[in-house]
Motif scaffolding. Structure first.
Motif, PDB file in Angstrom:
ATOM      1  N   LEU A   1       0.810  -1.222   0.000  1.00 56.62           N
ATOM      2  CA  LEU A   1       0.000   0.000   0.000  1.00 56.62           C
ATOM      3  C   LEU A   1       0.843   1.272   0.000  1.00 56.62           C
ATOM      4  N   THR A   2       2.036   1.201   0.521  1.00 57.59           N
ATOM      5  CA  THR A   2       2.975   2.335   0.607  1.00 57.59           C
ATOM      6  C   THR A   2       2.349   3.607   1.199  1.00 57.59           C
ATOM      7  N   ILE A   3       1.608   3.449   2.281  1.00 56.04           N
ATOM      8  CA  ILE A   3       0.992   4.607   2.942  1.00 56.04           C
ATOM      9  C   ILE A   3       2.034   5.301   3.814  1.00 56.04           C
ATOM     10  N   ASP A   4       2.212   6.591   3.600  1.00 57.85           N
ATOM     11  CA  ASP A   4       3.076   7.397   4.464  1.00 57.85           C
ATOM     12  C   ASP A   4       2.189   8.004   5.542  1.00 57.85           C
ATOM     13  N   TRP A   5       2.252   7.445   6.734  1.00 54.57           N
ATOM     14  CA  TRP A   5       1.404   7.899   7.834  1.00 54.57           C
ATOM     15  C   TRP A   5       1.941   9.179   8.478  1.00 54.57           C
ATOM     16  N   LYS A   6       3.106   9.624   8.070  1.00 53.65           N
ATOM     17  CA  LYS A   6       3.686  10.887   8.569  1.00 53.65           C
ATOM     18  C   LYS A   6       3.853  10.889  10.088  1.00 53.65           C
ATOM     19  N   PHE A   7       4.205   9.701  10.621  1.00 58.02           N
ATOM     20  CA  PHE A   7       4.330   9.521  12.065  1.00 58.02           C
ATOM     21  C   PHE A   7       5.186   8.278  12.301  1.00 58.02           C
ATOM     22  N   PRO A   8       6.064   8.298  13.292  1.00 63.99           N
ATOM     23  CA  PRO A   8       6.905   7.118  13.531  1.00 63.99           C
ATOM     24  C   PRO A   8       6.076   5.905  13.981  1.00 63.99           C
ATOM     25  N   ILE A   9       6.252   4.784  13.319  1.00 63.23           N
ATOM     26  CA  ILE A   9       5.503   3.568  13.644  1.00 63.23           C
ATOM     27  C   ILE A   9       5.705   3.165  15.104  1.00 63.23           C
ATOM     28  N   GLU A  10       6.914   3.331  15.615  1.00 61.42           N
ATOM     29  CA  GLU A  10       7.185   2.923  17.002  1.00 61.42           C
ATOM     30  C   GLU A  10       6.421   3.768  18.028  1.00 61.42           C
ATOM     31  N   ASP A  11       5.909   4.927  17.617  1.00 58.51           N
ATOM     32  CA  ASP A  11       5.139   5.783  18.521  1.00 58.51           C
ATOM     33  C   ASP A  11       3.629   5.643  18.338  1.00 58.51           C
ATOM     34  N   MET A  12       3.220   4.780  17.415  1.00 55.10           N
ATOM     35  CA  MET A  12       1.794   4.587  17.168  1.00 55.10           C
ATOM     36  C   MET A  12       1.175   3.715  18.258  1.00 55.10           C
ATOM     37  N   ILE A  13      -0.079   3.998  18.550  1.00 58.21           N
ATOM     38  CA  ILE A  13      -0.858   3.207  19.500  1.00 58.21           C
ATOM     39  C   ILE A  13      -1.924   2.488  18.672  1.00 58.21           C
ATOM     40  N   ILE A  14      -1.777   1.176  18.550  1.00 49.85           N
ATOM     41  CA  ILE A  14      -2.620   0.385  17.658  1.00 49.85           C
ATOM     42  C   ILE A  14      -3.206  -0.784  18.444  1.00 49.85           C
ATOM     43  N   SER A  15      -4.484  -1.013  18.302  1.00 44.27           N
ATOM     44  CA  SER A  15      -5.121  -2.126  19.014  1.00 44.27           C
ATOM     45  C   SER A  15      -4.503  -3.449  18.555  1.00 44.27           C
ATOM     46  N   GLU A  16      -4.565  -4.436  19.439  1.00 44.32           N
ATOM     47  CA  GLU A  16      -4.080  -5.777  19.108  1.00 44.32           C
ATOM     48  C   GLU A  16      -4.805  -6.296  17.867  1.00 44.32           C
ATOM     49  N   LYS A  17      -6.103  -6.068  17.815  1.00 51.37           N
ATOM     50  CA  LYS A  17      -6.910  -6.518  16.673  1.00 51.37           C
ATOM     51  C   LYS A  17      -6.400  -5.915  15.363  1.00 51.37           C
ATOM     52  N   ASP A  18      -6.126  -4.596  15.358  1.00 48.10           N
ATOM     53  CA  ASP A  18      -5.656  -3.949  14.133  1.00 48.10           C
ATOM     54  C   ASP A  18      -4.236  -4.373  13.766  1.00 48.10           C
ATOM     55  N   GLN A  19      -3.429  -4.741  14.738  1.00 50.90           N
ATOM     56  CA  GLN A  19      -2.083  -5.226  14.455  1.00 50.90           C
ATOM     57  C   GLN A  19      -2.097  -6.604  13.793  1.00 50.90           C
ATOM     58  N   GLN A  20      -3.198  -7.325  13.958  1.00 49.18           N
ATOM     59  CA  GLN A  20      -3.317  -8.687  13.414  1.00 49.18           C
ATOM     60  C   GLN A  20      -4.067  -8.749  12.086  1.00 49.18           C
ATOM     61  N   LEU A  21      -4.446  -7.594  11.534  1.00 47.25           N
ATOM     62  CA  LEU A  21      -5.186  -7.596  10.272  1.00 47.25           C
ATOM     63  C   LEU A  21      -4.330  -8.180   9.151  1.00 47.25           C
ATOM     64  N   PRO A  22      -4.959  -8.789   8.144  1.00 46.78           N
ATOM     65  CA  PRO A  22      -4.209  -9.371   7.030  1.00 46.78           C
ATOM     66  C   PRO A  22      -3.691  -8.301   6.060  1.00 46.78           C
ATOM     67  N   THR A  23      -2.780  -8.705   5.211  1.00 47.88           N
ATOM     68  CA  THR A  23      -2.334  -7.830   4.129  1.00 47.88           C
ATOM     69  C   THR A  23      -3.449  -7.734   3.090  1.00 47.88           C
ATOM     70  N   LEU A  24      -3.316  -6.798   2.176  1.00 44.05           N
ATOM     71  CA  LEU A  24      -4.302  -6.629   1.117  1.00 44.05           C
ATOM     72  C   LEU A  24      -4.515  -7.938   0.359  1.00 44.05           C
ATOM     73  N   GLU A  25      -3.443  -8.624   0.070  1.00 47.15           N
ATOM     74  CA  GLU A  25      -3.514  -9.883  -0.694  1.00 47.15           C
ATOM     75  C   GLU A  25      -4.361 -10.934   0.019  1.00 47.15           C
ATOM     76  N   ASN A  26      -4.343 -10.932   1.338  1.00 49.76           N
ATOM     77  CA  ASN A  26      -5.052 -11.956   2.109  1.00 49.76           C
ATOM     78  C   ASN A  26      -6.357 -11.462   2.744  1.00 49.76           C
ATOM     79  N   ALA A  27      -6.730 -10.230   2.492  1.00 46.31           N
ATOM     80  CA  ALA A  27      -7.929  -9.655   3.110  1.00 46.31           C
ATOM     81  C   ALA A  27      -9.198 -10.196   2.463  1.00 46.31           C
ATOM     82  N   LYS A  28     -10.300 -10.134   3.250  1.00 46.46           N
ATOM     83  CA  LYS A  28     -11.619 -10.493   2.737  1.00 46.46           C
ATOM     84  C   LYS A  28     -11.965  -9.612   1.546  1.00 46.46           C
ATOM     85  N   LYS A  29     -12.631 -10.167   0.597  1.00 49.63           N
ATOM     86  CA  LYS A  29     -13.092  -9.378  -0.543  1.00 49.63           C
ATOM     87  C   LYS A  29     -14.303  -8.540  -0.126  1.00 49.63           C
ATOM     88  N   VAL A  30     -14.398  -7.330  -0.660  1.00 49.42           N
ATOM     89  CA  VAL A  30     -15.502  -6.450  -0.284  1.00 49.42           C
ATOM     90  C   VAL A  30     -16.835  -6.952  -0.805  1.00 49.42           C
TER      91      VAL A  30
END
Length: 183
Positions: free
Chosen positions: A153-182
């Motif tokens: 996806l190459t998203i530039d979040w404009k913020f250091p990843i190590e300083d992000m606060i992300i839920s356990e659930k969101d950290q376990q989401l699949p990649t685009l290739e493995n995600a559910k189809k819409v």
């Protein structure tokens, strides 16, 4: 209200007309008739959601599938967020591409994200209150998501990843290739 379509067909940036004077300001945040004319289709919103988050909180990338897919009209009431939409429509020429918008309580810009997109945001200010309208009700069984830092996806979040606060659930989401189809 000024409507600007992004490179992702169907996604729009909405810039309100803010009227200010010595008392403060006023703006019309939503008008169904003007909205339908601006995005070129009738959208009936059925649910409003609001969240409060602190600096570095990343929520997303989320979507609903099938008959429960949702279009969203998002904005920030106070604070500042980087908002992201990812095109998941299988036959779209922009499939897998994303668009970002800087939404703040000061600029009052809104972002319209149609059905078939993943959505997420990252809080850049000390705190932020995020508000959004949905055109379909939430359905837990139809939840989908894509990992926020999927390298394709190459998203530039404009913020250091190590300083992000992300839920356990969101950290376990699949990649685009493995995600559910819409759909």
């Amino acid at each position: 209200m000024k409507f600007t379509e992004t490179k992702l067909k169907g996604c729009f940036i909405l810039e309100p007309k803010i009227i200010g004077d010595e008392r403060g300001s006023f703006m019309e945040s939503f008008n169904e008739k003007i909205f339908a004319e601006g995005v070129g289709q009738q959208v009936h919103f059925v649910q409003d959601n609001q969240s409060f988050s602190t600096k570095g909180v990343l929520r997303g990338l989320h979507y609903q599938t099938g008959a429960h897919a949702q279009a969203k009209l998002v904005r920030v009431l106070n604070g500042e967020v980087l908002d992201v939409a990812v095109d998941l429509r299988p036959n779209s020429p922009t499939y897998g591409q994303h668009e970002t918008a800087l939404l703040t309580g000061d600029n009052q810009i809104q972002f319209y994200i149609p059905r078939g997109f993943a959505h997420g945001f990252l809080v850049l200010s000390e705190t932020a209150t995020f508000f959004y309208k949905c055109d379909n009700f939430y359905n837990a069984a139809s939840e989908g998501g894509v990992l926020f830092n999927d390298p394709t996806l190459t998203i530039d979040w404009k913020f250091p990843i190590e300083d992000m606060i992300i839920s356990e659930k969101d950290q376990q989401l699949p990649t685009l290739e493995n995600a559910k189809k819409v759909w």
